[in-house]
Motif scaffolding. Structure first.
Motif, PDB file in Angstrom:
ATOM      1  N   UNK A  74       0.821  -1.223   0.000  1.00 41.33           N
ATOM      2  CA  UNK A  74       0.000   0.000   0.000  1.00 41.33           C
ATOM      3  C   UNK A  74       0.848   1.263   0.000  1.00 41.33           C
ATOM      4  N   UNK A  75       2.071   1.156   0.501  1.00 42.29           N
ATOM      5  CA  UNK A  75       2.947   2.324   0.617  1.00 42.29           C
ATOM      6  C   UNK A  75       4.373   1.895   0.263  1.00 42.29           C
ATOM      7  N   UNK A  76       5.121   2.767  -0.428  1.00 45.34           N
ATOM      8  CA  UNK A  76       6.431   2.353  -0.944  1.00 45.34           C
ATOM      9  C   UNK A  76       7.364   1.778   0.125  1.00 45.34           C
ATOM     10  N   UNK A  77       7.361   2.354   1.323  1.00 46.32           N
ATOM     11  CA  UNK A  77       8.340   1.908   2.322  1.00 46.32           C
ATOM     12  C   UNK A  77       8.074   0.481   2.812  1.00 46.32           C
ATOM     13  N   UNK A  78       6.877  -0.045   2.553  1.00 41.77           N
ATOM     14  CA  UNK A  78       6.583  -1.428   2.960  1.00 41.77           C
ATOM     15  C   UNK A  78       7.461  -2.430   2.223  1.00 41.77           C
ATOM     16  N   UNK A  79       8.066  -1.984   1.142  1.00 43.69           N
ATOM     17  CA  UNK A  79       8.936  -2.877   0.376  1.00 43.69           C
ATOM     18  C   UNK A  79      10.065  -3.409   1.264  1.00 43.69           C
ATOM     19  N   UNK A  80      10.429  -2.637   2.277  1.00 42.98           N
ATOM     20  CA  UNK A  80      11.520  -3.060   3.172  1.00 42.98           C
ATOM     21  C   UNK A  80      11.188  -4.346   3.936  1.00 42.98           C
ATOM     22  N   UNK A  81       9.906  -4.614   4.132  1.00 40.42           N
ATOM     23  CA  UNK A  81       9.522  -5.856   4.827  1.00 40.42           C
ATOM     24  C   UNK A  81       9.711  -7.079   3.925  1.00 40.42           C
ATOM     25  N   UNK A  85      17.145  -5.353   0.091  1.00 36.04           N
ATOM     26  CA  UNK A  85      17.967  -4.276  -0.484  1.00 36.04           C
ATOM     27  C   UNK A  85      17.158  -3.419  -1.442  1.00 36.04           C
ATOM     28  N   UNK A  86      17.360  -2.115  -1.363  1.00 39.51           N
ATOM     29  CA  UNK A  86      16.750  -1.228  -2.365  1.00 39.51           C
ATOM     30  C   UNK A  86      17.888  -0.535  -3.113  1.00 39.51           C
ATOM     31  N   UNK A  87      18.079  -0.890  -4.372  1.00 38.43           N
ATOM     32  CA  UNK A  87      19.186  -0.300  -5.144  1.00 38.43           C
ATOM     33  C   UNK A  87      18.775   1.076  -5.656  1.00 38.43           C
ATOM     34  N   UNK A  88      19.770   1.785  -6.180  1.00 41.11           N
ATOM     35  CA  UNK A  88      19.504   3.124  -6.724  1.00 41.11           C
ATOM     36  C   UNK A  88      18.511   3.050  -7.888  1.00 41.11           C
ATOM     37  N   UNK A  89      18.704   2.048  -8.756  1.00 40.08           N
ATOM     38  CA  UNK A  89      17.780   1.898  -9.899  1.00 40.08           C
ATOM     39  C   UNK A  89      16.360   1.596  -9.409  1.00 40.08           C
ATOM     40  N   UNK A  90      16.241   0.736  -8.392  1.00 38.33           N
ATOM     41  CA  UNK A  90      14.908   0.434  -7.858  1.00 38.33           C
ATOM     42  C   UNK A  90      14.252   1.709  -7.353  1.00 38.33           C
ATOM     43  N   UNK A  91      15.014   2.491  -6.627  1.00 36.98           N
ATOM     44  CA  UNK A  91      14.474   3.731  -6.058  1.00 36.98           C
ATOM     45  C   UNK A  91      13.962   4.648  -7.177  1.00 36.98           C
ATOM     46  N   UNK A  92      14.744   4.738  -8.259  1.00 35.89           N
ATOM     47  CA  UNK A  92      14.341   5.626  -9.363  1.00 35.89           C
ATOM     48  C   UNK A  92      13.019   5.189  -9.991  1.00 35.89           C
ATOM     49  N   UNK A  93      12.879   3.879 -10.256  1.00 36.05           N
ATOM     50  CA  UNK A  93      11.643   3.452 -10.936  1.00 36.05           C
ATOM     51  C   UNK A  93      10.447   3.460  -9.972  1.00 36.05           C
TER      52      UNK A  93
END
Ligand code: TXA
Ligand code: MG
Length: 341
Positions: A74-81, A85-93
């Motif tokens: 529901x919210x982008x930060x939930x991806x951390x669960x 790892x969140x790479x730079x490319x992941x963050x951009x898209x």
């Protein structure tokens, strides 16, 4: 867990009221199945971290167990669960395309059950652009495993009625939020390699990713190949779901490709010939607009089945941008039955 003959559930058709959302959220939290709207197609949802609930999705869809389910947040930060790892490319898209029709394949955290990942060590994560579904995720306190809400192999559902046509009596509820805006499924992009790779074309195009990432990206090479039944070993798409028969109407389907005037003439000729022979024919010509094509394609294929047509004659669409994604669906639904004119 459900068994195959447990087919008499009273399937609720829910709306967007607070009360209906609470009902849906409770069903999910209790391990049940609720079909939910998104901007692409309807999904068949269950608590992604509850293996029994996810197993039920596979049972009712008749889905092969090696085909992973994507997980909706529901919210982008939930991806951390879900991923370490969140790479730079992941963050951009993520910043550019979420909420929206993009599923990112990333490394999976061990908390995600095998039944959800199809036994892979990666997971597909998607943040859909649907207020109601994001609210459902928040209220249920669960992440939503959610393949498209169609019987495996059939065209995807873009209305609640399509879902009910396939699953009445087999799932607890569907939330009806009207027809889906995009109409074809999300773009699946694998972010685990050095260079991102599109595994399934969808609403976000290759050019859109390249613009945001500032570099060229890859397409799964099997996207440009016709699967050869003699050479199954050569056809290994990276998204397991792409190797199966897909989006197939009951009717025979022929895809006409070539010079635009000749395509029109060939379709007319074939239609006349078939109608004279007493067959019921459906013509699908989406060359006017790619957006309309995406929006309508699955509904048209489903309607053809409802009308018991004998043959669907479809015109190929130009393969730029969203047209490439539409052609991917047309090719698969026609079982690569192409007539070049
Ligand atoms: O728009 C959509 O993506 C819809 C809505 C409901 O969100 N969902 C959807 O799910 O289309 P499904 O399961 O019908 O298609 C997901 C595709 C399948 O081809 C599956 O094999 C692939 O994504 N996939 C899922 N997880 C994967 C993974 N870890 N690695 C590679 N491919 C994956
Ligand atoms: Mg699907």
């Amino acid at each position: 867990m459900k068994s195959f003959d447990e087919t008499d559930i009273n399937t609720l058709r829910l709306g967007e009221s607070e009360e209906d959302l609470e009902t849906a959220a409770k069903i999910i939290a209790d391990g049940g199945l609720v079909a939910f709207p998104t901007e692409t197609v309807y999904g068949l949802g269950a608590d992604a971290l509850n293996p029994d609930a996810v197993a039920d999705i596979y049972i009712v869809k008749g889905r092969p167990s090696d085909n992973p389910s994507i997980v909706h947040i529901a919210d982008p930060e939930q991806i951390r669960d879900l991923t370490p790892r969140i790479t730079e490319d992941m963050r951009k898209v993520m910043d550019a395309f979420w909420p929206g029709p993009m599923t990112m394949i990333t490394e999976a955290k061990p908390i995600i059950p095998m039944v959800t990942t199809g036994g892979l060590n990666t997971v597909g994560i998607r943040l859909p652009d649907s207020r109601i579904t994001r609210e459902l995720i928040r209220r249920s306190g669960c992440y939503l495993a959610g393949p498209s809400a169609n019987i495996s192999g059939k065209p995807s559902p873009t209305t609640a009625q399509h879902v009910l046509d396939d699953f009445t009596g087999r799932i607890e509820a569907v939330i009806d939020a009207g027809p889906c805006r995009v109409g074809i499924e999300s773009t699946v992009i694998d972010m685990t390699g050095e260079i991102p790779m599109i595994l399934r074309p969808g609403g976000i195009t290759k050019a859109m990713f390249e613009e945001v990432l500032g570099k060229k990206i890859l397409l799964d090479p099997t996207l440009n190949k016709k699967p050869d039944p003699e050479k199954q070993a050569d056809f290994k798409p990276k998204a397991p779901g792409q190797k199966y028969k897909h989006y197939a109407p009951d009717a025979e389907m022929i895809l006409f490709e070539g010079d635009p005037d000749r395509v029109t003439a060939a379709i007319d000729e074939e239609r006349n010939r078939r109608e004279l022979a007493g067959e019921q024919v459906c013509v699908i010509d989406f060359r006017g607009s790619k957006q309309t094509a995406a929006h309508e394609i699955f509904a048209r294929l489903r309607q053809a089945d409802k009308d018991h047509v004998n043959v669907i004659l479809a015109a190929a669409v130009p393969e730029e941008g969203l047209g490439f994604s539409v052609m991917n669906r047309l090719l698969k639904s026609a079982g690569y039955n192409i007539r070049r004119v």
